[in-house]
Enzyme design. Structure first.
Site, mmCIF file in Angstrom:
data_model
loop_
_atom_site.group_PDB
_atom_site.id
_atom_site.type_symbol
_atom_site.label_atom_id
_atom_site.label_comp_id
_atom_site.label_asym_id
_atom_site.label_seq_id
_atom_site.Cartn_x
_atom_site.Cartn_y
_atom_site.Cartn_z
ATOM 1 N N ASP A 218 0.882 -1.163 0.000
ATOM 2 C CA ASP A 218 0.000 0.000 0.000
ATOM 3 C C ASP A 218 0.928 1.224 0.000
ATOM 4 O O ASP A 218 2.130 1.092 0.276
ATOM 5 C CB ASP A 218 -0.876 -0.047 1.261
ATOM 6 N N LEU A 219 0.393 2.378 -0.308
ATOM 7 C CA LEU A 219 1.220 3.587 -0.380
ATOM 8 C C LEU A 219 1.025 4.511 0.833
ATOM 9 O O LEU A 219 1.950 4.689 1.645
ATOM 10 C CB LEU A 219 0.879 4.351 -1.674
ATOM 11 N N ASP A 220 -0.187 5.082 0.930
ATOM 12 C CA ASP A 220 -0.459 6.088 1.964
ATOM 13 C C ASP A 220 -0.330 5.491 3.366
ATOM 14 O O ASP A 220 -1.064 4.568 3.717
ATOM 15 C CB ASP A 220 -1.885 6.652 1.788
ATOM 16 N N TRP B 80 -9.573 15.769 5.239
ATOM 17 C CA TRP B 80 -10.919 15.329 5.668
ATOM 18 C C TRP B 80 -11.367 16.093 6.902
ATOM 19 O O TRP B 80 -12.547 16.415 7.052
ATOM 20 C CB TRP B 80 -10.941 13.818 5.951
ATOM 21 N N ILE C 150 -9.994 3.636 2.519
ATOM 22 C CA ILE C 150 -11.313 3.755 1.876
ATOM 23 C C ILE C 150 -11.239 4.833 0.787
ATOM 24 O O ILE C 150 -10.660 5.902 1.012
ATOM 25 C CB ILE C 150 -12.395 4.138 2.925
ATOM 26 N N LYS D 244 -11.043 -1.123 -1.326
ATOM 27 C CA LYS D 244 -10.797 -1.942 -0.145
ATOM 28 C C LYS D 244 -11.991 -1.740 0.792
ATOM 29 O O LYS D 244 -12.537 -0.651 0.823
ATOM 30 C CB LYS D 244 -9.499 -1.487 0.546
HETATM 31 C C1 BG6 Z 1 -6.124 5.671 0.354
HETATM 32 C C2 BG6 Z 1 -6.120 6.446 1.640
HETATM 33 O O1 BG6 Z 1 -4.844 5.211 0.073
HETATM 34 O O2 BG6 Z 1 -6.568 6.486 -0.728
HETATM 35 C C3 BG6 Z 1 -7.468 7.086 1.882
HETATM 36 O O3 BG6 Z 1 -5.798 5.583 2.705
HETATM 37 C C4 BG6 Z 1 -7.908 7.904 0.677
HETATM 38 O O4 BG6 Z 1 -7.396 7.901 3.025
HETATM 39 C C5 BG6 Z 1 -7.880 7.014 -0.556
HETATM 40 O O5 BG6 Z 1 -9.214 8.424 0.861
HETATM 41 C C6 BG6 Z 1 -8.290 7.742 -1.840
HETATM 42 O O6 BG6 Z 1 -7.356 8.715 -2.173
HETATM 43 P P1 BG6 Z 1 -7.580 9.797 -3.305
HETATM 44 O O7 BG6 Z 1 -6.211 10.436 -3.437
HETATM 45 O O8 BG6 Z 1 -8.010 9.096 -4.543
HETATM 46 O O9 BG6 Z 1 -8.613 10.741 -2.820
HETATM 47 MG MG MG Z 2 -2.674 3.196 3.655
#
Ligand code: BG6
Ligand code: MG
Length: 218
Positions: A15-17, A31, A53, A151
């Site tokens: 996973d990245l974030d 958020w 999410i 997910k």
């Molecule tokens: C996930 C994060 O990797 O990406 C979430 O954990 C985030 O917090 C989701 O809402 C979607 O990200 P984005 O950049 O498409 O809004």
């Molecule tokens: Mg993550």
């Protein structure tokens, strides 16, 4: 290194974030600001449920705690507003924003002969990878814009495994989110949770961060 143990996996899917870089913090801040403008109480505990999410799914969860109903047009505008804030927060990211041990963890998988994948539901993932300068460390990056389900559905990890030509049972998934660990397990893979055992109860292994990532242990 114990080569016998490495024989258990053909691919490692990250996973990245919140795993490779601390963008989970930026999602949280964006958020929080949006929730505040809608009169919704938002804190770390609420945020924990949002990790992993997708954007609209996260917004729906926040708005469920609001006192009024929102039209689709309003929801789309709010999602756009949150994303603009997030994009501004990541605009100055550089390779210095890689979390400790991230590059070493990615390199250790390649060195052990495994394929390396990225499974993030973020539509900003390619931008973040580019800013971090690590795009070339992945054999495959899932395009979140092409997913039917986020997910905890297993789709994203299964898609990565398929593209990496690895059977799910021979894949290791690495995740900081409860929903992400659930996605890995639903895909039939082994899950390494990044965070706390009390939160990531479904993970097969839990480490506090990638600085502790060691293929010999899984
Ligand atoms: C996930 C994060 O990797 O990406 C979430 O954990 C985030 O917090 C989701 O809402 C979607 O990200 P984005 O950049 O498409 O809004
Ligand atoms: Mg993550």
């Amino acid at each position: 290194m114990n080569t016998l143990q490495h024989d258990k996996y053909d691919a490692v899917i990250f996973d990245l974030d919140g795993v490779i870089t601390d963008t989970a913090r930026y999602h949280y801040l964006a958020w929080m600001r949006l929730a505040n403008t809608q009169g919704v109480h938002f804190d770390e505990e609420f945020n924990e449920q949002l990790k992993g999410i997708d954007r609209m799914g996260s917004l729906e969860r926040i708005l469920m705690a609001a006192t009024r109903q929102y039209s689709l047009a309003e929801k789309l505008a709010l999602a756009e507003e949150k994303n603009a804030q997030y994009v501004s927060l990541i605009s100055n990211m550089t390779p210095d924003d890689l979390l400790p041990g991230a590059v070493q963890a990615l390199d250790s998988c390649r060195a052990a002969g495994m394929k390396v994948g990225l499974a993030s539901v973020s539509k900003n993932a390619f931008t973040v990878l580019d800013k971090l300068g690590i795009m070339d460390k992945f054999d495959y990056v899932v395009d979140a814009a092409k997913l039917a389900r986020g997910k905890p559905d297993p789709e994203i990890f299964l898609k990565a495994a398929c593209a990496l030509d690895a059977l799910p049972a021979r894949c290791l998934g690495v995740e900081d989110a409860v929903a992400g660990v659930a996605s890995i397990k639903a895909a039939g893979m082994t899950a390494v949770g990044v965070g706390e055992r009390s939160v990531l109860a479904q993970a097969d292994f839990v480490i506090p961060g990638l600085a502790c990532f060691d293929l010999n242990n899984y």
